[in-house]
Design an enzyme around this catalytic site. Structure first.
Site, PDB file in Angstrom:
ATOM      1  N   LYS A  17      12.851  28.914 -57.094  1.00 42.85           N
ATOM      2  CA  LYS A  17      12.770  27.976 -58.224  1.00 42.85           C
ATOM      3  C   LYS A  17      13.920  26.968 -58.156  1.00 42.85           C
ATOM      4  CE  LYS A  17      11.322  26.359 -62.228  1.00 42.85           C
ATOM      5  NZ  LYS A  17      12.459  25.787 -62.936  1.00 42.85           N
ATOM      6  N   GLU A  36      12.358  18.489 -56.941  1.00 40.66           N
ATOM      7  CA  GLU A  36      11.958  17.692 -58.107  1.00 40.66           C
ATOM      8  C   GLU A  36      12.940  16.538 -58.330  1.00 40.66           C
ATOM      9  OE1 GLU A  36      12.643  18.670 -62.677  1.00 40.66           O
ATOM     10  OE2 GLU A  36      11.096  19.959 -61.791  1.00 40.66           O
TER      11      GLU A  36
END
Length: 336
Positions: free
Chosen positions: A173, A180
């Site tokens: 993550k 991102e």
């Protein structure tokens, strides 16, 4: 299952689980949120002991923490561990540092308590679209959680999976969020370049919408960007301040430790740091040096920047820093 932390993510996860037929007990400091979810079918709890008492036999219970990473996670974890029994499962769905997760898992293993880390992505859209979940932990513990994970995911066989041992879910993550950062920075730079090409009078909203269909750079992130531009093409009144929640920093640190180059993620994170400065001391130094050797004029600061806050979609009783998703940093202000 029990859920501690019923904010934007935790509250919607409870709603999705309830809709999927699961029995969920919840705990949060916000009485309004508790009342709302209780009315929707959640079993409310007053404290940790009360929550665990509603979850069945010791050794068969599972509690999901959806609270901010850092001291709050550690505090909730310690409180839970003091009340839990061997065989119970604690799930950390927040953005904890994977090194903390590995340490915590080892400490809880000595008590016979399973610690499962679930890097969770989906934001405010997870309720309707499902959540992407990167899971770390013992295989047997993860398998016990399968019915819950299958309900939370976009589909039972898509959008979730066990990455490996404890810490691996939060690690994947972390890298996800670093990517991102890079994607967001690339979009932002491209749109800024086109906005500056005034001779063409380009329509940013039109371009974003066009790129959503058939383009190689289409993405869900672009879908959300196009929607935002339809509402406010000029972005009038929006500050250029961009918070960072920590994962970009940790990704860069890990890349240095492994000797693996991540120049795009690194620069994108550095650009967020720059946005958090009211004035750049480095920029001031450059201006002064240029004047010193070239005799060029320099600009002075006439007024300090004043900023407000547009609340998030579910502010509850959270602070501005929590709403911004910060790790605690504030805009670096120049001396008065």
């Amino acid at each position: 299952m029990g859920m501690i932390g019923l904010g934007k993510m935790g509250g919607n996860m409870v709603r999705r689980l309830l809709a999927g037929g699961h029995r969920i007990a919840g705990l949060d400091r916000d009485a309004g949120v508790m009342a709302d979810l209780t009315a929707q079918g959640m079993v409310g709890a007053h404290n940790t002991a009360d929550l665990l008492g509603k979850l069945g036999q010791p050794g068969e219970r599972a509690v999901w923490m959806m609270v901010p990473a850092g001291p709050i996670t550690q505090s909730v974890l310690e409180d839970l561990a003091a009340h839990m029994a061997p065989g119970d499962i604690i799930i950390d769905g927040g953005n904890s540092n994977f090194k903390d997760t590995m340490r915590r898992a080892e400490e809880l293993r000595a008590q016979g308590i399973h610690y499962v880390d679930v890097g969770t992505s989906g934001g405010v859209w997870g309720l309707s679209e499902g959540y992407a979940m990167m899971v770390g932990g013992d295989e047997a513990a993860v398998e016990r959680l399968r019915p819950l994970l299958e309900t939370l995911a976009p589909a039972p066989d898509r959008g979730w999976g066990r990455m490996g041992p404890s810490g691996s879910g939060h690690y994947v993550k972390m890298v996800h969020n670093g990517i991102e950062y890079g994607m967001m920075q690339a979009y932002a730079e491209g749109f800024e370049l086109m906005k500056a090409k005034t001779e063409f009078d380009l329509d940013m909203a039109q371009i974003a919408e066009l790129w959503r269909h058939g383009s190689v750079i289409r993405s869900w992130l672009l879908d959300l960007t196009a929607e935002a531009l339809q509402q406010d093409t000029g972005l009038d009144g929006v500050s250029d301040y961009v918070a960072d929640s920590g994962e970009g920093r940790w990704t860069i640190i890990d890349s240095v430790e492994q000797g693996v180059p991540t120049p795009v993620i690194t620069l994108a994170t550095q650009m967020r740091f720059r946005s958090q400065q009211e004035l750049s001391y480095a920029g001031q130094m450059l201006s002064v040096m240029r004047r010193a050797f070239g005799g060029h004029a320099i600009k002075t600061v006439e007024a300090h920047r004043e900023e407000g806050l547009v609340p998030d979609l579910n502010p509850a009783n959270t602070s501005a820093a929590e709403q911004l998703g910060e790790t605690g940093q504030q805009r670096v202000k120049d001396p008065e």
